[in-house]
Design a protein around this motif. Structure first.
Motif, PDB file in Angstrom:
ATOM      1  N   GLY A 111       0.809  -1.207   0.000  1.00 27.08           N
ATOM      2  CA  GLY A 111       0.000   0.000   0.000  1.00 27.08           C
ATOM      3  C   GLY A 111       0.843   1.258   0.000  1.00 27.08           C
ATOM      4  N   SER A 113      -0.439   4.179   2.100  1.00 25.49           N
ATOM      5  CA  SER A 113      -1.283   5.010   2.948  1.00 25.49           C
ATOM      6  C   SER A 113      -0.522   6.187   3.551  1.00 25.49           C
ATOM      7  CB  SER A 113      -1.908   4.166   4.060  1.00 25.49           C
ATOM      8  OG  SER A 113      -0.904   3.574   4.862  1.00 25.49           O
ATOM      9  N   ILE A 120       1.334  -3.507   4.043  1.00 21.36           N
ATOM     10  CA  ILE A 120       0.348  -2.978   4.992  1.00 21.36           C
ATOM     11  C   ILE A 120       0.428  -3.658   6.357  1.00 21.36           C
ATOM     12  CG2 ILE A 120      -1.216  -2.330   3.124  1.00 21.36           C
ATOM     13  CD1 ILE A 120      -3.033  -4.622   4.002  1.00 21.36           C
ATOM     14  N   THR A 123       2.529  -1.305   8.432  1.00 19.79           N
ATOM     15  CA  THR A 123       2.087   0.081   8.460  1.00 19.79           C
ATOM     16  C   THR A 123       1.264   0.342   9.716  1.00 19.79           C
ATOM     17  OG1 THR A 123       1.964   0.098   6.040  1.00 19.79           O
ATOM     18  CG2 THR A 123       0.814   1.858   7.205  1.00 19.79           C
ATOM     19  N   VAL A 127      -5.539  -0.213   7.794  1.00 20.38           N
ATOM     20  CA  VAL A 127      -5.541  -0.172   6.326  1.00 20.38           C
ATOM     21  C   VAL A 127      -6.161  -1.443   5.763  1.00 20.38           C
ATOM     22  CG1 VAL A 127      -4.153   0.092   4.238  1.00 20.38           C
ATOM     23  CG2 VAL A 127      -3.408   1.177   6.364  1.00 20.38           C
ATOM     24  N   GLU A 207      -7.158   1.210  -1.841  1.00 19.14           N
ATOM     25  CA  GLU A 207      -6.734   1.197  -0.437  1.00 19.14           C
ATOM     26  C   GLU A 207      -7.578   2.182   0.373  1.00 19.14           C
ATOM     27  OE1 GLU A 207      -2.337   1.586   1.451  1.00 19.14           O
ATOM     28  OE2 GLU A 207      -2.972   3.288   0.230  1.00 19.14           O
TER      29      GLU A 207
END
Length: 784
Positions: A111, A113, A120, A123, A127, A207
């Motif tokens: 992703g 984000s 992800i 992260t 998400v 996303e």
């Protein structure tokens, strides 16, 4: 202030000059990008992963560095840097590693984000994302189909093409206001919420990141952001055609072509789609289908590597959507057959919950969008410029009383023009504990609104009237920055900010008024993440979000001339885990939000004017979980659950003509309307080879929307119970051919996307917008 920022830019770039930055692209033998490929400096643990379009960028200090490229199911490759600033890699499939049992789900999803390429699972945000394979498997064609896979996210539409209602974590979108999520396509903010209705195709990433994201995405990211990235132009020639049919006269044709205009230097991508739908819902009075639509979309992209350190790209898109409008059903009844007692029952019965208007409503939306992107590699930093323009034209005409009578009609014409300019400087040095980005942003939005109507003979007409004729303009200048610092190998502190300087104005030709106001908003974000082990991430976030206010057409008893800016302070704790030899993923988060001046919408039929008003204070407490498990090499099971307890703490008062106001404090302690109290989804995904040449793919998902209150009063007769929608898709691939069969709402469930109680807006009738019935179809595609 300007001098300080300039000195900071110069300092960062000067410190970066000792770095050698290598960029490139990782693809498979068919020219398709490989997302999540590992790019490691040999002999170290330092490395990066390729993004959803296969791109990577890594820094080193020596030309003797050897880069190792690897990805599950492919043979490893090694390449010496040797002065190269660009390395493109083709990975070859390895049959041995494909036999391993490894989850294909969240752990492999890449992703962006936080505006940089990340897995992800590492992260520190809530998400949900799908890369290109997941998008195709799930049959994602619009925001609505993706929202069914995201906890605490609900997307509905009503009234006309481009009129949406998106709700995230207890924060709803209202008519006349902005969405509670930033909408970003290919890194460009799309401010007009009507564009959430567009068809999505030829995608690399979809996303959703939740929680206030103002520091990263700016205003209106009060509940999060939707990130969409299309597939980029490729060096290798590839083409795809697709044809589909379905019930309700559903027809689809799609063509995508990509390749090199000049090999290794200039590339293009061209995509176009046409869809036509005759409709499934019937107007019982006119005996005509009302939910018809026709959609034409065309997009062209070109990208040039001017030098090894400088690339420039341009995109232009045009679409035109025509569709039915204003086909509300009249007088939905309670489950016990009475208006008092039971909750709303979406099932039509004789004389109730039927579409009977005497006018066949129509609406259309045209969009022209373009951007120019320039990226310059400064050896350890990347300077990016994005310039974009967007024009949206929408119009609607249809009934307003929604009855067989020659009564009221409504008309609307809206034109929105947007210009964006963003400059962003980002770190590309991978050999550092500090990762950062900073920049500036300018935006101008000009929105022309004209609304009118007529009164027919059955209502004492004929008469024509205007209800709105004004121009709103917004100018925004913003500064932003975000950084991560690795305190230890396991503990990372992140902080960011965005400072918006907004100027709003309105010129109203109908009521002959002119208004101006300013607003400056600071949106901070702080995050602490702890990588407890290689497979367990814990994180805590604080963020502030901001959705700008605006002006209504006029002051009424139900709303003021002006509605205020809305802000949200959100605290969140979350975890992400991967266990059972990477075959089980379980992620979750708990959040608490306090909202000031939350916006709501109402139509005042006594004046025929619609408007937005504010609650003084609301609060939301909720949680969400997502899991995915690989049961066998051929079967994944996934599930999600979200809960949002959204409550009006202080409704306040609003409106006031002749000393009359509306006291919304009567609703203190009640649930916020348009917010499902819960969402639940569960599904299966399967993929395996039937023979060496034939591959099967299957996807099925049951999406449940919890009880929803459609008015602050929380009366049962204005409330819907939970309902579930079942969607499925199966596909068979043979060499370059693919045949798909799909179905949506397979149980033909009756449900509402919007409900309006007449007693609170000055109407004798309640009206509702019914969801689409059972839809099925098939499509065949060919790659060449």
């Amino acid at each position: 202030m300007k001098q300080t920022i300039l000195l900071l830019f110069l300092l960062i770039t000067t410190l970066s000059f000792s770095q050698i930055t290598v960029s490139g692209n990782v693809i498979d033998n068919n020219g398709e990008p490989i997302a999540g490929a590992n790019v490691i400096v040999k002999g170290t643990s330092k490395g990066v992963i390729s993004d959803f379009n296969g791109n990577f960028q890594i820094s080193t200090t020596s030309n003797n560095t050897i880069l190792e490229f690897s990805f599950l199911g492919f043979e490893n490759q090694e390449v010496k840097v040797d002065g190269k600033s660009r390395i493109d890699i083709i990975l070859i499939e390895s049959l041995e590693s494909l036999n391993e049992v490894t989850i294909q789900g969240f752990s492999g999803v890449i992703g962006k984000s936080r505006k940089r390429t990340e897995n992800i699972q590492t992260t520190a945000e809530s998400v949900t994302a799908l890369n290109s394979e997941g998008i195709e498997s799930a049959g994602i064609t619009d925001v609505s189909s993706f929202s069914a896979l995201v906890p605490n996210l609900k997307f509905n539409s009503a009234q006309a093409v481009g009129l949406n209602f998106i709700t995230v974590r207890g924060i709803p979108q209202v008519r006349g206001g902005d969405a509670p999520l930033a909408f970003v396509i290919d890194g460009v903010t799309i401010p007009d919420p009507s564009l959430l209705s567009q068809e999505l195709y030829d995608l690399a990433l979809v996303e959703v990141v939740k929680g206030p994201q103002g520091a990263l995405y700016g205003k209106n990211a009060i509940g999060g952001a939707i990130n969409i990235y299309t597939k980029e132009p490729t060096n290798k020639m590839s083409n795809r055609v697709k044809f589909g049919v379905g019930n309700g006269g559903n027809l689809q044709a799609q063509f995508v072509s990509s390749g090199a205009i000049k090999e290794d230097k200039v590339f293009y991508r061209f995509s176009t789609q046409y869809k036509n739908f005759d409709g499934l819902l019937t107007n019982e009075f006119l005996d005509k289908k009302v939910d018809f639509s026709e959609d034409f979309n065309i997009r062209g992209q070109i990208k040039a590597r001017v030098t090894n350190n400088f690339t420039i790209g341009a995109t232009f898109q045009h679409f035109n959507i025509d569709g039915g409008a204003t086909y509300y059903s009249v007088n939905p009844i309670g489950t016990d057959g009475e208006f008092t007692g039971g909750v709303l029952n979406p099932n039509p019965s004789e004389g109730d919950n039927v579409i009977v208007s005497d006018v066949l409503g129509r609406s259309d939306m045209k969009n022209n969008y373009g951007n120019i992107k320039m990226d310059y590699n400064l050896k350890g930093a990347n300077l990016q410029s994005i310039t974009s323009f967007n024009k949206v034209d929408r119009s609607t005409i249809g009934d307003l009383d929604f009855l067989e009578l020659d009564g009221l009609t409504q008309g609307e014409e809206i034109t929105t023009k947007t210009f964006n300019q963003e400059l962003r400087l980002s770190n590309t040095n991978t050999d550092t504990k500090f990762d950062w980005s900073l920049g500036g942003f300018y935006q101008n939005i000009k929105k022309n609104v004209y609304q009118n109507g007529t009164t027919g003979v059955d209502f004492g007409g004929p008469d024509a009237y205007d209800t709105a004729d004004y121009v709103n303009e917004t100018n925004t200048i913003a500064l932003f920055g975000f950084g991560d610092y690795k305190i230890t190998d396991k503990l990372t502190f992140s902080a960011g900010f965005r400072y918006d300087i907004d100027k709003f104005s309105q010129v109203d030709d109908l009521f002959v008024t002119s208004s101006e106001r300013d607003n400056n908003e600071f949106q901070p974000k702080v995050s602490l993440s702890y990588q407890a082990s290689k497979k367990v991430l814990l994180y805590a976030n604080y963020g502030r979000g901001y959705r700008n206010g605006g002006y209504n057409a006029d002051l009424t008893d139900l709303f003021n001339r002006e509605f205020d800016d809305e802000t949200s302070d959100n605290y969140e704790f979350g975890f992400k885990t991967t266990t059972w030899n990477d075959r089980l993923i379980f992620n979750g988060s708990v959040f608490s939000s306090k909202l000031t001046n939350q916006q709501q919408y109402i139509l005042d039929l006594n004046t025929f004017i619609a408007g937005v008003y504010n609650y003084d204070e609301t609060k939301v407490f909720g949680f969400e979980f997502e899991t995915r498990a690989r049961l066998t090499n051929y079967l994944d099971v996934f599930a999600s659950f979200g809960s949002s307890d959204a409550e009006i703490v202080e409704g306040g008062t609003t409106g006031g003509t002749d000393g009359t106001t509306t006291d919304n404090s009567n609703y203190n302690g009640n649930k916020t309307p348009f917010v499902p109290v819960s969402t639940f989804g569960i599904g299966l995904e399967s993929s395996f080879n039937i023979t060496d040449s034939v591959k099967f793919n299957g996807f099925i998902n049951l999406d449940t929307t919890g009880k929803t209150y459609y008015h602050e009063s929380n009366l049962a007769k204005h409330t819907t119970d939970a309902y579930s929608l079942l969607d499925a898709r199966i596909g068979f691939s043979y060499k370059n051919w693919k045949l798909d069969f799909w179905g949506k709402n397979l149980t033909d469930k009756q449900y509402y996307q919007e409900f309006s109680p007449g007693e609170f807006v000055g109407s004798p009738d309640d009206v509702a917008w019914r969801g689409r019935p059972l839809s099925i179809g098939t499509a065949i595609s060919l790659r060449f």
